[in-house]
Scaffold this motif. Structure first.
Motif, PDB file in Angstrom:
ATOM      1  N   HIS A  64      14.233   6.399   0.067  1.00  0.00           N
ATOM      2  CA  HIS A  64      14.518   6.697   1.477  1.00  0.00           C
ATOM      3  C   HIS A  64      15.718   7.630   1.550  1.00  0.00           C
ATOM      4  CE1 HIS A  64      15.681   6.212   5.663  1.00  0.00           C
ATOM      5  NE2 HIS A  64      14.467   5.725   5.876  1.00  0.00           N
ATOM      6  N   ARG A  65      15.642   8.636   2.378  1.00  0.00           N
ATOM      7  CA  ARG A  65      16.707   9.650   2.444  1.00  0.00           C
ATOM      8  C   ARG A  65      18.052   9.076   2.886  1.00  0.00           C
ATOM      9  NH1 ARG A  65      12.683  11.204   5.767  1.00  0.00           N
ATOM     10  NH2 ARG A  65      12.883  10.591   7.932  1.00  0.00           N
ATOM     11  N   HIS A  66      18.062   7.925   3.561  1.00  0.00           N
ATOM     12  CA  HIS A  66      19.316   7.313   4.019  1.00  0.00           C
ATOM     13  C   HIS A  66      19.671   6.042   3.243  1.00  0.00           C
ATOM     14  CE1 HIS A  66      19.424  10.131   7.314  1.00  0.00           C
ATOM     15  NE2 HIS A  66      18.212   9.758   7.688  1.00  0.00           N
ATOM     16  N   PHE A  67      19.031   5.844   2.101  1.00  0.00           N
ATOM     17  CA  PHE A  67      19.236   4.609   1.343  1.00  0.00           C
ATOM     18  C   PHE A  67      20.708   4.335   1.068  1.00  0.00           C
ATOM     19  CE2 PHE A  67      19.825   2.613  -2.844  1.00  0.00           C
ATOM     20  CZ  PHE A  67      19.324   1.356  -2.554  1.00  0.00           C
ATOM     21  N   ASP A  68      21.426   5.308   0.509  1.00  0.00           N
ATOM     22  CA  ASP A  68      22.848   5.103   0.186  1.00  0.00           C
ATOM     23  C   ASP A  68      23.645   4.696   1.420  1.00  0.00           C
ATOM     24  OD1 ASP A  68      22.116   5.957  -2.330  1.00  0.00           O
ATOM     25  OD2 ASP A  68      23.243   7.827  -2.257  1.00  0.00           O
ATOM     26  N   ALA A  69      23.452   5.421   2.506  1.00  0.00           N
ATOM     27  CA  ALA A  69      24.207   5.140   3.734  1.00  0.00           C
ATOM     28  C   ALA A  69      23.873   3.755   4.278  1.00  0.00           C
ATOM     29  CB  ALA A  69      23.910   6.210   4.780  1.00  0.00           C
ATOM     30  N   LEU A  70      22.617   3.347   4.183  1.00  0.00           N
ATOM     31  CA  LEU A  70      22.223   2.030   4.695  1.00  0.00           C
ATOM     32  C   LEU A  70      22.846   0.904   3.877  1.00  0.00           C
ATOM     33  CD1 LEU A  70      18.473   2.725   5.500  1.00  0.00           C
ATOM     34  CD2 LEU A  70      20.404   2.643   7.101  1.00  0.00           C
ATOM     35  N   VAL A  71      22.865   1.049   2.567  1.00  0.00           N
ATOM     36  CA  VAL A  71      23.494   0.034   1.712  1.00  0.00           C
ATOM     37  C   VAL A  71      24.985  -0.044   2.007  1.00  0.00           C
ATOM     38  CG1 VAL A  71      24.104  -0.556  -0.666  1.00  0.00           C
ATOM     39  CG2 VAL A  71      21.764   0.130  -0.108  1.00  0.00           C
ATOM     40  N   HIS A  72      25.645   1.106   2.065  1.00  0.00           N
ATOM     41  CA  HIS A  72      27.085   1.109   2.349  1.00  0.00           C
ATOM     42  C   HIS A  72      27.389   0.523   3.723  1.00  0.00           C
ATOM     43  CE1 HIS A  72      28.451   3.091  -1.266  1.00  0.00           C
ATOM     44  NE2 HIS A  72      27.461   3.975  -1.137  1.00  0.00           N
ATOM     45  N   HIS A  73      26.538   0.804   4.702  1.00  0.00           N
ATOM     46  CA  HIS A  73      26.745   0.261   6.044  1.00  0.00           C
ATOM     47  C   HIS A  73      26.597  -1.263   6.040  1.00  0.00           C
ATOM     48  CE1 HIS A  73      26.926   0.106  10.364  1.00  0.00           C
ATOM     49  NE2 HIS A  73      25.806  -0.604  10.370  1.00  0.00           N
ATOM     50  N   LYS A 111       0.837  -1.207   0.000  1.00  0.00           N
ATOM     51  CA  LYS A 111       0.000   0.000   0.000  1.00  0.00           C
ATOM     52  C   LYS A 111       0.873   1.258   0.000  1.00  0.00           C
ATOM     53  CE  LYS A 111      -4.094  -2.141   2.038  1.00  0.00           C
ATOM     54  NZ  LYS A 111      -3.833  -3.394   1.466  1.00  0.00           N
ATOM     55  N   ALA A 112       1.950   1.207  -0.768  1.00  0.00           N
ATOM     56  CA  ALA A 112       2.880   2.323  -0.867  1.00  0.00           C
ATOM     57  C   ALA A 112       2.371   3.343  -1.875  1.00  0.00           C
ATOM     58  CB  ALA A 112       4.255   1.800  -1.306  1.00  0.00           C
ATOM     59  N   GLY A 113       2.954   4.529  -1.815  1.00  0.00           N
ATOM     60  CA  GLY A 113       2.588   5.559  -2.773  1.00  0.00           C
ATOM     61  C   GLY A 113       3.324   6.857  -2.508  1.00  0.00           C
ATOM     62  N   PRO A 114       3.093   7.851  -3.367  1.00  0.00           N
ATOM     63  CA  PRO A 114       3.817   9.121  -3.264  1.00  0.00           C
ATOM     64  C   PRO A 114       3.560   9.898  -1.978  1.00  0.00           C
ATOM     65  CG  PRO A 114       2.663   8.942  -5.380  1.00  0.00           C
ATOM     66  CD  PRO A 114       2.235   7.791  -4.528  1.00  0.00           C
ATOM     67  N   THR A 115       2.444   9.649  -1.316  1.00  0.00           N
ATOM     68  CA  THR A 115       2.130  10.408  -0.101  1.00  0.00           C
ATOM     69  C   THR A 115       2.518   9.678   1.179  1.00  0.00           C
ATOM     70  OG1 THR A 115      -0.120   9.526  -0.028  1.00  0.00           O
ATOM     71  CG2 THR A 115       0.213  11.592  -1.247  1.00  0.00           C
ATOM     72  N   GLN A 116       3.039   8.465   1.062  1.00  0.00           N
ATOM     73  CA  GLN A 116       3.438   7.703   2.252  1.00  0.00           C
ATOM     74  C   GLN A 116       4.774   8.220   2.788  1.00  0.00           C
ATOM     75  OE1 GLN A 116       1.294   5.591   3.631  1.00  0.00           O
ATOM     76  NE2 GLN A 116      -0.075   6.134   1.953  1.00  0.00           N
ATOM     77  N   ASP A 117       5.112   7.840   4.000  1.00  0.00           N
ATOM     78  CA  ASP A 117       6.350   8.329   4.592  1.00  0.00           C
ATOM     79  C   ASP A 117       7.342   7.197   4.827  1.00  0.00           C
ATOM     80  OD1 ASP A 117       5.580   7.029   6.922  1.00  0.00           O
ATOM     81  OD2 ASP A 117       4.958   8.850   7.933  1.00  0.00           O
ATOM     82  N   HIS A 118       8.443   7.540   5.477  1.00  0.00           N
ATOM     83  CA  HIS A 118       9.516   6.580   5.720  1.00  0.00           C
ATOM     84  C   HIS A 118       9.373   5.860   7.055  1.00  0.00           C
ATOM     85  CE1 HIS A 118      11.452   8.063   2.182  1.00  0.00           C
ATOM     86  NE2 HIS A 118      11.666   9.254   2.692  1.00  0.00           N
ATOM     87  N   GLY A 119       8.320   6.122   7.797  1.00  0.00           N
ATOM     88  CA  GLY A 119       8.131   5.456   9.078  1.00  0.00           C
ATOM     89  C   GLY A 119       8.864   6.174  10.196  1.00  0.00           C
ATOM     90  N   SER A 120       8.899   5.542  11.342  1.00  0.00           N
ATOM     91  CA  SER A 120       9.433   6.208  12.539  1.00  0.00           C
ATOM     92  C   SER A 120      10.899   5.897  12.818  1.00  0.00           C
ATOM     93  CB  SER A 120       8.591   5.823  13.758  1.00  0.00           C
ATOM     94  OG  SER A 120       8.649   4.417  13.947  1.00  0.00           O
ATOM     95  N   MET A 121      11.494   4.938  12.114  1.00  0.00           N
ATOM     96  CA  MET A 121      12.899   4.608  12.383  1.00  0.00           C
ATOM     97  C   MET A 121      13.830   5.604  11.701  1.00  0.00           C
ATOM     98  SD  MET A 121      13.011   0.439  12.384  1.00  0.00           S
ATOM     99  CE  MET A 121      14.759   0.364  12.657  1.00  0.00           C
ATOM    100  N   SER A 122      14.822   6.049  12.439  1.00  0.00           N
ATOM    101  CA  SER A 122      15.822   6.968  11.888  1.00  0.00           C
ATOM    102  C   SER A 122      16.881   6.170  11.125  1.00  0.00           C
ATOM    103  CB  SER A 122      16.493   7.751  13.021  1.00  0.00           C
ATOM    104  OG  SER A 122      17.297   6.864  13.803  1.00  0.00           O
ATOM    105  N   GLY A 123      17.743   6.874  10.413  1.00  0.00           N
ATOM    106  CA  GLY A 123      18.864   6.221   9.743  1.00  0.00           C
ATOM    107  C   GLY A 123      19.743   5.484  10.741  1.00  0.00           C
ATOM    108  N   ALA A 124      19.968   6.095  11.903  1.00  0.00           N
ATOM    109  CA  ALA A 124      20.779   5.458  12.948  1.00  0.00           C
ATOM    110  C   ALA A 124      20.106   4.190  13.477  1.00  0.00           C
ATOM    111  CB  ALA A 124      21.035   6.443  14.088  1.00  0.00           C
ATOM    112  N   ASP A 125      18.770   4.209  13.593  1.00  0.00           N
ATOM    113  CA  ASP A 125      18.042   3.007  14.028  1.00  0.00           C
ATOM    114  C   ASP A 125      18.254   1.867  13.041  1.00  0.00           C
ATOM    115  OD1 ASP A 125      16.933   4.329  16.247  1.00  0.00           O
ATOM    116  OD2 ASP A 125      15.100   4.874  15.148  1.00  0.00           O
ATOM    117  N   TRP A 126      18.120   2.166  11.737  1.00  0.00           N
ATOM    118  CA  TRP A 126      18.318   1.142  10.710  1.00  0.00           C
ATOM    119  C   TRP A 126      19.749   0.621  10.731  1.00  0.00           C
ATOM    120  CZ3 TRP A 126      14.526  -1.446   8.901  1.00  0.00           C
ATOM    121  CH2 TRP A 126      13.281  -0.857   8.669  1.00  0.00           C
ATOM    122  N   GLN A 127      20.714   1.520  10.889  1.00  0.00           N
ATOM    123  CA  GLN A 127      22.114   1.079  10.925  1.00  0.00           C
ATOM    124  C   GLN A 127      22.378   0.180  12.121  1.00  0.00           C
ATOM    125  OE1 GLN A 127      24.872   4.331  10.470  1.00  0.00           O
ATOM    126  NE2 GLN A 127      24.397   4.541   8.298  1.00  0.00           N
TER     127      GLN A 127
END
Length: 106
Positions: free
Chosen positions: A76-85, A36-52
């Motif tokens: 996702h605004r932290h996509f690059d950093a998450l992949v590299h991590h 149920k994704a779409g242009p108006t959905q968000d990235h959720g409550s986890m921060s980039g640091a949480d994902w890392q």
């Protein structure tokens, strides 16, 4: 009489994790989209640091691979950093993308 099996000495470690890092997507496919994704959905409550932190903990317990899914994970605004991590901690990486407007750096 019922005999219960013994609990394993060590819990099984999953081979891989699917990380749904965003609900955002460029497309609107309400009848096809399981997330149920779409242009108006968000990235959720986890921060980039949480994902890392989650990625690091997964590697520490023996997970071998992560799959980045969404929505469209490249949004996702932290996509690059998450992949590299994930790569830096020794995990294999898969990205499930709709491949719509893939950026050169991806």
């Amino acid at each position: 009489m019922t005999i219960a099996p013994e609990a394993p000495a060590r819990p099984a470690v999953p081979e891989f994790l699917e990380l749904e890092i965003t609900g955002r997507c460029q497309l609107t496919c309400p009848s096809l989209c399981y997330a149920k994704a779409g242009p108006t959905q968000d990235h959720g409550s986890m921060s980039g640091a949480d994902w890392q932190r989650l990625i690091s903990e997964a590697a520490e317990i023996g997970v071998k691979k992560v799959q980045f899914i969404g929505g469209e994970p490249t949004m996702h605004r932290h996509f690059d950093a998450l992949v590299h991590h994930a790569l830096a901690v020794g995990l294999g990486v898969q990205v499930y993308s709709n491949l719509y407007r893939v950026r050169l750096e991806h």
